[in-house]
Design an enzyme around this catalytic site. Structure first.
Site, PDB file in Angstrom:
ATOM      1  N   GLY A 124      32.742-119.141  63.872  1.00  0.00           N
ATOM      2  CA  GLY A 124      33.086-117.783  63.467  1.00  0.00           C
ATOM      3  C   GLY A 124      32.031-116.774  63.875  1.00  0.00           C
ATOM      4  N   ASP A 125      30.759-117.185  63.839  1.00  0.00           N
ATOM      5  CA  ASP A 125      29.681-116.309  64.296  1.00  0.00           C
ATOM      6  C   ASP A 125      29.804-116.035  65.788  1.00  0.00           C
ATOM      7  OD1 ASP A 125      28.464-116.286  61.719  1.00  0.00           O
ATOM      8  OD2 ASP A 125      27.572-118.228  62.142  1.00  0.00           O
ATOM      9  N   CYS A 126      30.127-117.079  66.555  1.00  0.00           N
ATOM     10  CA  CYS A 126      30.324-116.914  67.998  1.00  0.00           C
ATOM     11  C   CYS A 126      31.486-115.971  68.273  1.00  0.00           C
ATOM     12  CB  CYS A 126      30.560-118.274  68.650  1.00  0.00           C
ATOM     13  SG  CYS A 126      30.839-118.194  70.430  1.00  0.00           S
TER      14      CYS A 126
END
Length: 487
Positions: free
Chosen positions: A260-262
């Protein structure tokens, strides 16, 4: 006089993630609990720290605004992030949270969380970088950084693209956010009892789209992308029941931690570069799948910066440079394959040729005639598709690793610089008769002719489009006979 590029500013809560990996082959004598023989103990920034690092790996200037203190975990975060981005710190009363995953045989056994603190008020440096941002990404982990900067984030959303990655315990995105990126589980939690009743079950694309649209309305966001893990993402607009579903390009097998961060970092970078939310989400889905396949946040290569402190990360995430790719493949003993053409209207014959060409080596570089070159070769009215669009379409094919453009009538000058091991053409050519064959022989390269799907050509497509659709034989009108072409 040149000015420094305006940065992508990441605002959010930094964590320290710790992975303890080992093997568990026995139980403890005092309890039915596995004993883990530790093989690897690795720490890295998580939360907004991971998001900012991933944004910096795209090759752009990144500033991270976060709260750090005097504790050991804070210093570990500083040391890890210093090589790739600029830090602007808020005071932290307490410590950076530490999240420890203990795994045996690659499988999680338990997670231990400790520490935490409260961010203090922002200083002049934090306010200044937000005023100068090219785009803003809020990585909210519910620890308070977004809260103390909410007023400034609201002002930023009125000036530049702002992406908000929300958390159920954090702040709502500020009105005017260009894109919010909750996961499917977060979207459910954020709506709570107010979620609408949707037919077909809670995990259908229709249900996810409905929740995304509802959140976009509540947050007054331009768009919401609900991430669906290995299924991809669904992009929704407020007051709309027609979401756009973006499937993952492949089933990603690997550690999903940090996906999700990516996704958020990639989407923010795309919007910072002028992309639309639809383009940003498509790119983010593809990058997140590649990230998981490469090992996720636990991949040690993410934190390897060969130049040492003060350098930017290697291999930024951007379209592949054909020359650098060729050098890298040759350096590891691989085979560089190239092919060329106008590719004015991409058709089944092109795709078949490119797929077969890619199978002959370890990378495929496509050499494309520029607009001026196509015009000289094909005459008035050509190209039909400008070179920027042709490059983009070709780059989107899974079998194409890089695209290079040449202005001359033939790619010989480009080939001398690229020096491929194999040059591929399609059709009824004789390999020895190709003008490129002599060029390839200069460095021991080989020219191959691959079968071409007969009856497909750009010229034929253009002629059929001009004549209109063929009618059935009883109408008295038939399609023009196909032309054979070599390009």
């Amino acid at each position: 006089m040149t000015t420094a590029p305006r940065p992508l500013v990441v605002v959010g809560d930094v964590l320290l993630d710790q992975d303890i990996d080992g093997e568990a082959t026995r139980l403890a004598p005092d309890a039915p609990a596995p004993v883990v023989d530790v093989a690897v103990d690795r720490s890295r920034p998580g939360g907004a720290g991971l998001v900012a690092m991933l944004a910096a790996r795209q090759g752009r200037e990144v500033v991270l605004v976060t709260a750090l203190g005097d504790d050991t975990a804070s210093q570990t975060v500083r040391n890890a992030l210093a090589p790739c981005l600029e830090l602007v710190e808020l005071p932290l009363e307490g410590t950076v949270p530490v999240k420890t995953r203990i795994r045996a045989g690659g499988r999680p056994l338990v997670r231990v969380d400790r520490g935490g603190g409260t961010p203090g008020n922002p200083g002049p440096a934090a306010l200044a970088v937000l005023r100068d941002a090219r785009a803003v990404l809020v990585a909210d982990y519910g620890r308070g950084t977004a809260t103390v900067l909410r007023q400034q984030l609201g002002a930023a959303a009125r000036r530049v693209p702002l992406v908000w990655d929300p958390h159920p315990r954090g702040e709502q995105p500020v009105p005017g956010a260009r894109l919010a990126t909750p996961s499917a589980a977060e979207a459910r939690a954020l709506l709570g009892a107010a979620r609408p009743a949707l037919s077909g079950g809670a995990d259908t694309l229709h249900a996810h789209g409905g929740r995304g649209a509802r959140l976009a309305e509540r947050w007054r966001a331009a768009a919401v992308a609900v991430t669906l893990g290995e299924r991809g993402a669904i992009l929704t607009l407020p007051h709309s029941d027609s979401p756009m579903y973006v499937p993952a390009p492949h089933r990603a097998q690997g550690d999903p931690c940090g996906a999700g961060d990516c996704f958020a970092a990639t989407a923010a970078g795309a919007l910072a570069d002028g992309g639309l939310p639809e383009e940003a989400v498509q790119l983010a889905v593809a990058e997140a799948a590649a990230f998981v396949t490469a090992g996720g946040a636990g991949n040690p290569a993410l934190w390897e910066f060969p130049g040492g402190p003060g350098t930017r990360p290697a291999e930024p995430r951007r379209p592949a440079d054909a020359y650098a790719l060729a050098e890298a493949v040759r350096a590891r003993g691989g085979t560089v394959v190239a092919t060329g053409g106008c590719f004015d209207l991409l058709h089944a014959g092109h795709v078949g040729l490119l797929q077969n060409a890619r199978r002959t080596g370890d990378c495929l570089i496509v050499c494309v005639n520029s607009d001026a070159s196509v015009g000289r070769l094909k005459g008035p009215g050509r190209p039909i598709t400008p070179v920027a669009d042709r490059v983009r379409v070709l780059s989107g094919l899974g079998c194409v690793d890089a695209v290079a453009v040449f202005d001359e009538d033939t790619p010989e000058r480009l080939l001398r610089r690229l020096r491929p091991d194999v040059w591929v053409k399609g059709g009824d050519y004789s390999a020895d008769a190709l003008p490129e064959a002599a060029v390839l022989r200069a460095w021991g390269g080989q020219t191959l002719v691959l079968p071409y799907l007969d009856g497909r050509s750009t010229t034929e497509l253009a002629r059929r489009a001009a004549l209109g659709p063929a009618l059935d034989p009883g109408s008295g009108r038939t399609a023009a006979p196909p032309l054979r072409t070599r390009r």
